[in-house]
Write a protein that holds these residues in place. Structure first.
Motif, short mmCIF file in Angstrom:
data_model
loop_
_atom_site.label_atom_id
_atom_site.label_comp_id
_atom_site.label_asym_id
_atom_site.label_seq_id
_atom_site.Cartn_x
_atom_site.Cartn_y
_atom_site.Cartn_z
N ILE A 67 0.79 -1.16 0.17
CA ILE A 67 -0.02 0.07 0.06
C ILE A 67 0.87 1.31 0.09
CG2 ILE A 67 -1.80 1.35 1.10
CD1 ILE A 67 -2.88 -1.12 -0.13
N GLU A 68 2.02 1.39 0.89
CA GLU A 68 2.53 2.42 0.87
C GLU A 68 3.69 2.66 -0.27
OE1 GLU A 68 5.00 1.62 4.41
OE2 GLU A 68 3.47 2.19 5.88
N ARG A 69 3.96 1.39 -0.89
CA ARG A 69 4.70 1.67 -2.31
C ARG A 69 3.90 2.30 -3.29
NH1 ARG A 69 5.52 -3.61 -2.69
NH2 ARG A 69 7.11 -3.49 -1.48
N HIS A 70 2.73 2.09 -3.24
CA HIS A 70 1.63 2.83 -4.12
C HIS A 70 1.01 4.12 -3.84
CE1 HIS A 70 1.51 -1.29 -5.78
NE2 HIS A 70 1.11 -0.70 -7.31
N GLY A 71 1.53 4.72 -2.64
CA GLY A 71 1.24 5.97 -2.16
C GLY A 71 -0.19 6.01 -1.81
N LEU A 72 -0.96 4.88 -1.37
CA LEU A 72 -2.33 4.84 -1.10
C LEU A 72 -2.72 4.83 0.45
CD1 LEU A 72 -3.14 2.41 -3.56
CD2 LEU A 72 -3.75 4.78 -3.73
N GLN A 73 -1.72 5.34 1.38
CA GLN A 73 -1.96 4.98 2.76
C GLN A 73 -2.66 5.80 3.24
OE1 GLN A 73 1.10 5.49 1.19
NE2 GLN A 73 2.45 7.02 2.19
N ASP A 74 -3.07 6.98 2.80
CA ASP A 74 -3.96 8.11 3.47
C ASP A 74 -5.58 7.72 3.18
OD1 ASP A 74 -1.92 9.76 3.90
OD2 ASP A 74 -2.17 10.90 2.14
N ARG A 75 -5.69 6.51 2.23
CA ARG A 75 -6.90 6.20 1.91
C ARG A 75 -7.26 4.85 2.52
NH1 ARG A 75 -7.32 6.46 -4.07
NH2 ARG A 75 -9.60 5.62 -3.60
N VAL A 76 -6.26 4.16 3.00
CA VAL A 76 -6.27 2.69 3.53
C VAL A 76 -6.31 2.63 5.12
CG1 VAL A 76 -5.57 0.30 3.30
CG2 VAL A 76 -5.52 1.70 1.39
N GLU A 77 -6.94 1.85 5.67
CA GLU A 77 -6.91 1.62 7.30
C GLU A 77 -6.65 0.13 7.38
OE1 GLU A 77 -10.42 3.07 9.31
OE2 GLU A 77 -9.82 5.06 8.86
N TYR A 78 -6.25 -0.24 8.41
CA TYR A 78 -5.56 -1.56 8.88
C TYR A 78 -6.39 -2.18 10.13
CZ TYR A 78 -1.95 0.22 5.48
OH TYR A 78 -1.32 0.92 4.59
N TYR A 79 -6.81 -3.35 9.68
CA TYR A 79 -7.27 -4.08 10.97
C TYR A 79 -6.83 -5.47 11.05
CZ TYR A 79 -11.22 -4.86 14.18
OH TYR A 79 -11.86 -4.97 15.38
N PRO A 80 -5.68 -5.60 11.49
CA PRO A 80 -5.13 -6.91 11.79
C PRO A 80 -5.97 -7.83 12.84
CG PRO A 80 -3.69 -5.38 13.14
CD PRO A 80 -4.92 -4.60 12.26
N THR A 81 -6.43 -9.00 12.57
CA THR A 81 -7.34 -9.81 13.56
C THR A 81 -7.11 -11.03 13.01
OG1 THR A 81 -9.26 -9.94 14.72
CG2 THR A 81 -9.45 -9.55 12.31
N ASN A 82 -7.65 -12.05 14.01
CA ASN A 82 -7.61 -13.49 13.79
C ASN A 82 -8.99 -13.81 13.68
OD1 ASN A 82 -7.69 -16.39 13.16
ND2 ASN A 82 -6.10 -16.72 14.99
N LEU A 83 -9.77 -13.92 12.53
CA LEU A 83 -10.91 -14.32 12.51
C LEU A 83 -11.62 -15.62 12.82
CD1 LEU A 83 -12.40 -12.24 9.37
CD2 LEU A 83 -12.79 -11.73 12.02
N LEU A 84 -10.72 -16.51 13.10
CA LEU A 84 -10.70 -17.90 13.68
C LEU A 84 -11.29 -17.65 15.05
CD1 LEU A 84 -7.93 -19.96 12.29
CD2 LEU A 84 -10.34 -20.42 11.91
N ASP A 85 -10.90 -16.85 15.83
CA ASP A 85 -11.34 -16.55 16.94
C ASP A 85 -12.81 -15.73 17.18
OD1 ASP A 85 -12.02 -15.48 19.77
OD2 ASP A 85 -9.96 -14.88 20.08
N PRO A 86 -13.84 -16.62 17.48
CA PRO A 86 -15.24 -15.78 17.13
C PRO A 86 -15.59 -14.52 17.77
CG PRO A 86 -15.33 -17.90 18.53
CD PRO A 86 -14.03 -17.76 17.60
#
Length: 355
Positions: free
Chosen positions: A222-241
């Motif tokens: 994302i940063e390589r394409h210069g899009l960081q101002d329009r993208v947010e990140y949500y790290p999570t493990n969806l195996l945990d309900p």
């Protein structure tokens, strides 16, 4: 699809086919060795005039014995034709040597699955990816993806991207037909589709959801394409309900993501999508359902890919039959608004909405 509804072989063909299955792993390795050692290439380049074993050995730098046993195996496989001591290539040889899909499938089978497939029976018995231990001690391959050997990782991503990349242009049109403002890309992988969405529409905001290791890899792209101002990140493990999804998105996109989960896990994830989605929003699911393929070879490849999930990936998911999958969609509280087949190589897009 009625391709699998009855036998179409004679008794002799049935017997021959049973032997193909019996020797399947050896057949695969012989064909791969012929490709990688340059034997197929030498035979193909000889054209209609053919080439002798001696000349193949000279061109490849191999001993004639090794060339002979592989070429003779190739005759039995239908890769090679022989006449008066000269060998010519069949049409199948051209596919193995030059066809991108066939090459990617073969590399994926060898690099990612071959050693782990030895433990397929144990995986079915135990409901766990027992073959994953050939690479490391993770619960699923996704947790260890960033740490796999480079050749394994390369073949994994080549396989994953080949089956989805050519579907993306059609996907953009379907998703942006309803003018989304905020898209959640669940299972964002390397961020490829997020980048494409952002480039397709200059105002859309996107949230990327995946495991922490995957998010870190995607963030760099994302940063390589210069899009960081329009993208947010949500790290999570969806195996945990208990891990919920961020609210406020009018569109949720999942591409070849839900096939990484069991039936119950899919329902759990979709229920959390239901909670996170705006009331008038849509969820788009792009999956290669094996029962919705136009050609039998496509369905076959997807059915066999399911065994990768069983033995290596997670032990409990697959390339789904759409009839099974649609019941899970209904169980999670969604109704199907649209089903579009023929997206790219093998994909189907489901557009679903809250009931």
């Amino acid at each position: 699809m009625n391709t699998f509804s009855k036998d179409k072989q004679t008794a002799a063909e049935v017997f021959e086919y049973a032997q193909w299955i019996s020797f399947g792993p050896i057949i695969f390795q012989a064909a791969r060795a012929m490709r990688n050692l340059g034997i197929l290439d030498a035979i193909i380049k000889s054209g209609r005039k053919g080439i002798s074993l001696e000349d193949i050995a000279r061109e490849t730098g191999l001993k004639e014995y090794g060339v002979r046993v592989l070429v003779e195996a190739g005759i039995g496989m239908g890769l090679v034709h022989e006449k008066e001591g000269k060998y010519t290539a069949s049409k199948v040889s051209f596919l193995l040597q030059n066809h991108e899909l066939t090459r990617v499938n073969m590399d994926f089978t060898h690099d990612v699955n071959y050693l782990g497939a030895y433990y397929l029976e144990d995986s079915v018995r135990n409901g766990k990816p027992e073959g994953l231990k050939v690479f490391g001690e993770w619960a699923t391959v996704y947790e260890g993806l960033a740490h796999l050997p480079e050749k394994v990782k390369e073949s994994w991503f080549n396989f994953d991207h080949l089956y989805s990349d050519d579907a993306f242009p059609a996907a953009y049109r379907h998703v942006f037909k309803y003018e989304p403002k905020r898209i959640m890309d669940i299972g964002c992988n390397t961020g490829k589709i997020t980048i494409k969405f952002a480039q397709y529409h200059p105002d859309v905001k996107i949230t990327m959801v995946d495991l922490p290791n995957q998010i870190e890899m995607a963030k760099k792209n994302i940063e390589r394409h210069g899009l960081q101002d329009r993208v947010e990140y949500y790290p999570t493990n969806l195996l945990d309900p208990s891990n919920q999804l961020p609210k406020g998105h009018d569109t949720i996109w999942m591409s070849q993501f839900l096939d990484c989960f069991s039936d119950d896990e899919i329902v759990s994830i979709l229920k959390r999508c239901h909670d996170a989605l705006t009331d008038d929003g849509y969820v788009y699911i792009m999956e290669p359902f094996w029962d919705r393929q136009e050609f039998g070879a496509s369905a076959f490849a997807l059915q066999q890919t399911s065994l990768y999930f069983t033995a290596v990936a997670n032990g409990n998911s697959q390339m789904y039959d759409s009839r099974v999958f649609l019941k899970l969609v209904d169980k999670a509280g969604f109704k199907v608004e649209e089903v579009v087949d023929g997206i790219g190589m093998c994909q189907t897009i489901l557009r679903i909405q809250k009931k």
